[in-house]
Write an enzyme that holds these catalytic residues in place. Sequence first.
Site, PDB file in Angstrom:
ATOM      1  N   SER A 304       0.850  -1.194   0.000  1.00 51.91           N
ATOM      2  CA  SER A 304       0.000   0.000   0.000  1.00 51.91           C
ATOM      3  C   SER A 304       0.883   1.240   0.000  1.00 51.91           C
ATOM      4  O   SER A 304       2.070   1.177   0.339  1.00 51.91           O
ATOM      5  CB  SER A 304      -0.899   0.018   1.234  1.00 51.91           C
ATOM      6  OG  SER A 304      -0.169   0.426   2.393  1.00 51.91           O
ATOM      7  N   ASP A 305       0.324   2.366  -0.379  1.00 51.38           N
ATOM      8  CA  ASP A 305       1.004   3.624  -0.126  1.00 51.38           C
ATOM      9  C   ASP A 305       0.787   3.985   1.343  1.00 51.38           C
ATOM     10  O   ASP A 305       0.084   3.291   2.081  1.00 51.38           O
ATOM     11  CB  ASP A 305       0.484   4.710  -1.063  1.00 51.38           C
ATOM     12  CG  ASP A 305       1.533   5.789  -1.335  1.00 51.38           C
ATOM     13  OD1 ASP A 305       2.427   5.989  -0.485  1.00 51.38           O
ATOM     14  OD2 ASP A 305       1.462   6.439  -2.388  1.00 51.38           O
TER      15      ASP A 305
END
Length: 762
Positions: A304-305
């Site tokens: 994920s960011d």
Amino acid sequence: MEDIRISRRALMMGAGAVAAWQASPARALLTQGNATALPASVEALIGQMTVEEKAGQLTLMAAAWAGGAANALNPIGATATFDEQLAQVRGGKLTGVFNGNGAEMARRMQTVAVREARLKVPLLFAADVIHGFRTVFPMPLAEAGSFDPDLAERTARAAAVEASAAGIDWTFAPMVDIARDARWGRGIEGAGEDILLGKVMAEARVRGFQGRRGLMADDAVAACAKHFAAYGAGEGGLDYNTVDVSERTLRETYFPPFQTAFAAGAPTTMASFNELSGVPATANPWLLDTVLRKEWGFSGLVVSDYTGDEELIAHGFAADAREATKLAFMAGVDMSMQSGFYLTHLPDLVAKGEVPMARLDQAVRRVLAMKVQLGLFDNPFRRIDPRREKTRVRTPEHLKLSREAGAKSIVMLKNDGDLLPLPKTGKRIALIGPFVQGQRELIGTWNVYGSDAEAVDLLTGVRAAVADPALVSAVDGSGITDPIPGGIDAAVRAAAVADIVVLAIGESQRMSGEAQSRTDIGVPQAQLDLAQAVLATGKPTVVLLRNGRAMVLAKPVLDARAILVTWFLGSQSGPATADILFGDMSPSARLPVSFPYATGQSPYYYAHKTTGRPNPPGPLAEYKARYREGPNAALFPFGHGLTYGRIAYSDLDLGGGRMALDGTLTVRARVTNSGTRAATEVVQLYIHDVAASITRPVRELKAYQRVALAPGESKLVTFTLKPADLAFIGTANRPVTEPGSFRLWIAPSAEAEGVNGSFTVA
């Protein structure tokens, strides 16, 4: 694209999610995700792990022991301490950290992991190594203007050599988002608006970061192609904003650089912040499973960011942290960055049967596979060496490369009367503007480990280049956004006694980058007032534009006789700029983004459609696709850039003008430098499909060559077109090549005529 909101709800909600997942083809990913078989001893670890330890392998956090720049970019909670993170490592609750503080930090954490943790799984150390480490190179957008993949590979290689010496295994780069709206500040991290250039730079940077000796090499770092997908397509150029584009647009424009990066060996990708047609990328099974895994066969790791899973709640897609965890994880995000959600909620989701143990093991296997590929099980300390950390950074070779890259990234927009290059003797030069002196505004945004304090400014670079440094004066004249009391008067006095003025104006480095979208992409008014006063003196003036995006340039800036786009060039900013100013190097870069006439044109990009009412050649006409104030064109288009030579195109040869659907077509043109200085011309080939089942852009770049030309030299430049060069995404959202008529240009920019003609595909 299918209605993925409906399918997401149908498949992912309630207890039926497990049954649907187990009965679906997604189970095949268990083997696909293990494309690189784990050593038996590592595979055995999965069976020995508790569910909590497995969740720990999927949890990545910002380093508690980090420098000021890292904390500013990714602020961590006030309660986080290094001792607390060591305790998490000891308890198997952490797979690694990012943006930490060097080899000593990594050594201490890794020692705890492999000596005190129960299963002794090595940690992974990651960082935002975007455009250099301690040696800083031009911002990626600037470097893309070089149109030189060899250069991009070499700077990424140098960055990896330095970063790996500090214990870093994995970089969150390259950013391969196509960016076509200049208002979006994060375009500075990518390669601009064009698909071909984006693919070329993606491949070069992946190869540079990872090296040619494999990921086990102690100077290799794993690349991460980001942000998947269409992060650069946010509405209004607003960072993090909604993206609602067709599947065809995704496949034709935004997917290709990712596919190229994966083909080059990138083992990881990062899910983007934005939603796609109502479904956030971080919880989008069509994107992360159907396309990425099933269709493309990607077997690597999806991360994920920063708090991307947590942000599903603010998106209005998940009701709470538990649901956000489930949706992101089941969609295909293997590792959670910074939220801590996986560690907190995955054990309970597995215990209650809402997440299959097989899916959890699959994600853990992917993490462990990357650690194996990086050689961490073989030697957890292979990149952790405080001695190498001191000797591999800011070496003379790397600083020389920074200077070369800086000079090769500078774009000359105009040079009326051949004002440039400047003489090194006999002239008084006034450097004026907020970017002429001081260790500030030099390296650009998104650099965790370099600093302006170690970079060389314009004044230092220019004084080192001229015969008599005393003939060079420097006056700020104004601030970046605000006037300085008496500043303009001081600037006018300096210009009055000078023979030549170099006016350095533009954006601060905080005006571009993440969360730095702008509603006005022009030069700030305080600097325009300064430029007006300086140009009114009548002295020959060179404008040096400091910028992280395409900008709107108008009077008085356009009244300057010469304009150079100097971006943010890194550690050797001043010397690199001086190399171009005084002719030690000839400008060879081209614009990787189109400079529009006005902010209101945004998003403007050269590969737009004709519409049913294109303005005909010549004056603007009524009831045509144009603006009241100007054309549907760029002031300075993609691909534009001048040299110190005099370049002409001639003798187009279309190779008979006919191409079979399964054949090739070889075309040629002559490029001549009639000037007295050597030049490197970027010769560009564009096509336009005149009539197709899906309307096509007015031009598409299909190939280019950097051609070195001595004074008076002429070269025949040859390109060979293949069927794949003519393909587009058809009505079934699959590539097709159709017969018909095509226009072709071999030209110096996307809107220049160069030499052009037509050919037919039979």
